[in-house]
Design an enzyme around this catalytic site. Structure first.
Site, PDB file in Angstrom:
ATOM      1  N   GLY A  47      -8.541  -4.582  -1.970  1.00 19.30           N
ATOM      2  CA  GLY A  47      -8.306  -5.737  -1.096  1.00 19.30           C
ATOM      3  C   GLY A  47      -9.560  -6.559  -0.833  1.00 19.30           C
ATOM      4  O   GLY A  47      -9.585  -7.393   0.074  1.00 19.30           O
ATOM      5  N   THR A  48     -10.572  -6.357  -1.658  1.00 17.50           N
ATOM      6  CA  THR A  48     -11.864  -7.050  -1.501  1.00 17.50           C
ATOM      7  C   THR A  48     -11.702  -8.573  -1.461  1.00 17.50           C
ATOM      8  O   THR A  48     -12.210  -9.245  -0.548  1.00 17.50           O
ATOM      9  CB  THR A  48     -12.768  -6.705  -2.712  1.00 17.50           C
ATOM     10  OG1 THR A  48     -12.617  -5.338  -3.034  1.00 17.50           O
ATOM     11  CG2 THR A  48     -14.208  -7.061  -2.447  1.00 17.50           C
ATOM     12  N   HIS A 104     -19.561  -2.899  -2.905  1.00 20.64           N
ATOM     13  CA  HIS A 104     -18.726  -1.759  -3.306  1.00 20.64           C
ATOM     14  C   HIS A 104     -19.530  -0.460  -3.176  1.00 20.64           C
ATOM     15  O   HIS A 104     -19.061   0.603  -3.578  1.00 20.64           O
ATOM     16  CB  HIS A 104     -18.268  -1.891  -4.764  1.00 20.64           C
ATOM     17  CG  HIS A 104     -17.127  -2.848  -4.986  1.00 20.64           C
ATOM     18  ND1 HIS A 104     -16.130  -3.067  -4.076  1.00 20.64           N
ATOM     19  CD2 HIS A 104     -16.804  -3.628  -6.059  1.00 20.64           C
ATOM     20  CE1 HIS A 104     -15.259  -3.946  -4.555  1.00 20.64           C
ATOM     21  NE2 HIS A 104     -15.644  -4.308  -5.749  1.00 20.64           N
ATOM     22  N   ARG A 135      -7.108   1.219   0.500  1.00 17.11           N
ATOM     23  CA  ARG A 135      -5.734   1.084   0.021  1.00 17.11           C
ATOM     24  C   ARG A 135      -5.263   2.427  -0.531  1.00 17.11           C
ATOM     25  O   ARG A 135      -6.111   3.238  -0.970  1.00 17.11           O
ATOM     26  CB  ARG A 135      -5.761   0.023  -1.104  1.00 17.11           C
ATOM     27  CG  ARG A 135      -4.453  -0.381  -1.663  1.00 17.11           C
ATOM     28  CD  ARG A 135      -4.669  -1.417  -2.769  1.00 17.11           C
ATOM     29  NE  ARG A 135      -3.411  -2.040  -3.132  1.00 17.11           N
ATOM     30  CZ  ARG A 135      -3.271  -2.919  -4.122  1.00 17.11           C
ATOM     31  NH1 ARG A 135      -4.309  -3.281  -4.857  1.00 17.11           N
ATOM     32  NH2 ARG A 135      -2.099  -3.444  -4.395  1.00 17.11           N
ATOM     33  N   TYR A 149      -5.158  -2.121   3.355  1.00 14.51           N
ATOM     34  CA  TYR A 149      -4.409  -3.163   2.652  1.00 14.51           C
ATOM     35  C   TYR A 149      -2.965  -3.165   3.157  1.00 14.51           C
ATOM     36  O   TYR A 149      -2.369  -4.215   3.384  1.00 14.51           O
ATOM     37  CB  TYR A 149      -4.462  -2.844   1.154  1.00 14.51           C
ATOM     38  CG  TYR A 149      -3.794  -3.843   0.237  1.00 14.51           C
ATOM     39  CD1 TYR A 149      -4.527  -4.887  -0.320  1.00 14.51           C
ATOM     40  CD2 TYR A 149      -2.445  -3.727  -0.108  1.00 14.51           C
ATOM     41  CE1 TYR A 149      -3.924  -5.799  -1.180  1.00 14.51           C
ATOM     42  CE2 TYR A 149      -1.845  -4.625  -0.955  1.00 14.51           C
ATOM     43  CZ  TYR A 149      -2.580  -5.668  -1.497  1.00 14.51           C
ATOM     44  OH  TYR A 149      -1.973  -6.561  -2.351  1.00 14.51           O
ATOM     45  N   GLY A 158      -0.033  -8.144  -5.976  1.00 11.19           N
ATOM     46  CA  GLY A 158      -0.249  -8.205  -4.531  1.00 11.19           C
ATOM     47  C   GLY A 158       0.845  -7.550  -3.707  1.00 11.19           C
ATOM     48  O   GLY A 158       1.233  -8.082  -2.667  1.00 11.19           O
TER      49      GLY A 158
END
Ligand code: PAP
Length: 304
Positions: free
Chosen positions: A63-64, A125, A147, A208, A269
């Site tokens: 979800g970055t 990250h 997530r 997420y 998504g």
């Protein structure tokens, strides 16, 4: 004797080739390209977090891009923090929030970040243990998004298939994910480090799935955490999957530093796409790893 990690490194060489894109080295328990390890050392040596800094942290594919867009949009539509950021219609979220280990200290190990106007928003990250200790003591704000591991893996596998125009064997890719030999892996340790810091001042732990389920509530949560009054509905709409994907098509064939075309950051998504790709046995294997690595921590991400 050495530390458990040093003992482990003696048993299996801390070097591996990952799927299709080259060498990875294990450093302090995590797998990275060698240049990211060098950059992480530069970050620890030269990055001085400010109380107004906002650091968006994540394991890849969790979800970055969405979190970058949301933070940028929250600040842009804030009535409490003056910010004259440009518009996401013209820019990919990756163009507006730089990676600490790439655009900043990856390109220039002694980067002078003092020229960047405040509030500075950075992304990483890197695991928490790779960041300077002052990230937790300087008053800066860290938002970690994560997530479900199965959807994270499926997203990663698709990205690499698309990027290299090849179908990587899902079983082989899955085995590497379980072993942790993926960028910034192992996933389970990465999430656990930030989870264990979740109650500290200046840390927001987000999923997420929460964002998908209740976008307005969670955008408000992020804005409150940042100390902003923002236009929640406008932010949610501006950063919706459809809107960002549409904008990425209009901006054409823009390419991210990693060689990934911007439009590849917007695939499907959704929550639960893993059911279309993983077998029950694979999911059981992820559950077993989560059970083993997260036992007693209270972290479950609705896996069990
Ligand atoms: P990165 O680590 O390479 O930057 P990241 O942005 O963390 O990737 O993850 C990409 C995933 O987020 C994709 O998931 P999928 O493969 O399961 O579809 C992508 O579609 C999804 N994503 C990107 N933007 C949004 C958004 N605005 N809303 C919901 N999901 C999004």
């Amino acid at each position: 004797m050495g530390t458990p990690q040093q003992q482990e490194d003696r048993l299996s060489p801390p070097e591996a080739k990952w799927w299709v894109d080259g060498q990875r080295i294990r450093h302090k328990g995590f797998w990275f390209k060698p240049e990211f390890i060098t950059a992480s050392e530069a970050i620890r040596a030269h990055y001085t977090p400010l109380p107004s800094d906002i650091i968006l942290a994540s394991f890849p594919k969790t979800g970055t891009t969405w979190l970058k867009a949301l933070t940028f949009s929250i600040l842009r539509h804030s009535s409490t923090i003056h910010d004259d950021r440009d518009h996401l219609d013209n820019l990919n979220p990756h163009e507006v929030v730089p990676f600490l280990e790439i655009e900043l200290f990856g390109e220039n190990p002694s980067k002078d970040t003092t020229k960047i106007s405040c509030p500075r928003v950075f992304n990483t990250h890197l695991p928490l243990s790779f960041l300077p200790d002052t990230v937790m003591t300087s008053g800066s704000k860290v938002i970690y998004i994560t997530r479900h591991p199965a959807d994270t893996f499926v997203s990663l596998w698709h990205l690499y298939n698309n990027k290299f125009g090849t179908e990587i064997s899902i079983q082989e890719a899955f085995d590497d994910f379980c072993k942790g030999i993926v960028p910034a892996g192992p996933y389970f340790e990465h999430v656990l480090e930030f989870w264990e810091a979740r109650d500290r001042d200046g840390v927001l732990f987000l999923t997420y799935e929460e964002l998908k389920g209740k976008p307005e509530e969670n955008v408000k949560r992020i804005a409150d955490f940042l100390g902003c009054k923002t236009m929640v509905e406008k932010v949610v709409k501006e950063c919706s999957f459809e809107n960002l994907r549409g904008a990425s098509k209009e901006t054409g064939e823009g390419v991210h530093w990693s060689g990934t075309k911007y439009k590849m950051f917007f695939r499907k998504g959704v929550v639960g796409d893993w059911k279309n790709h993983l077998t029950q046995e694979m999911m059981k294997e992820l559950e077993d790893i989560a059970e083993m690595k997260w036992r007693g921590s209270g972290l479950d991400l609705n896996i069990f």
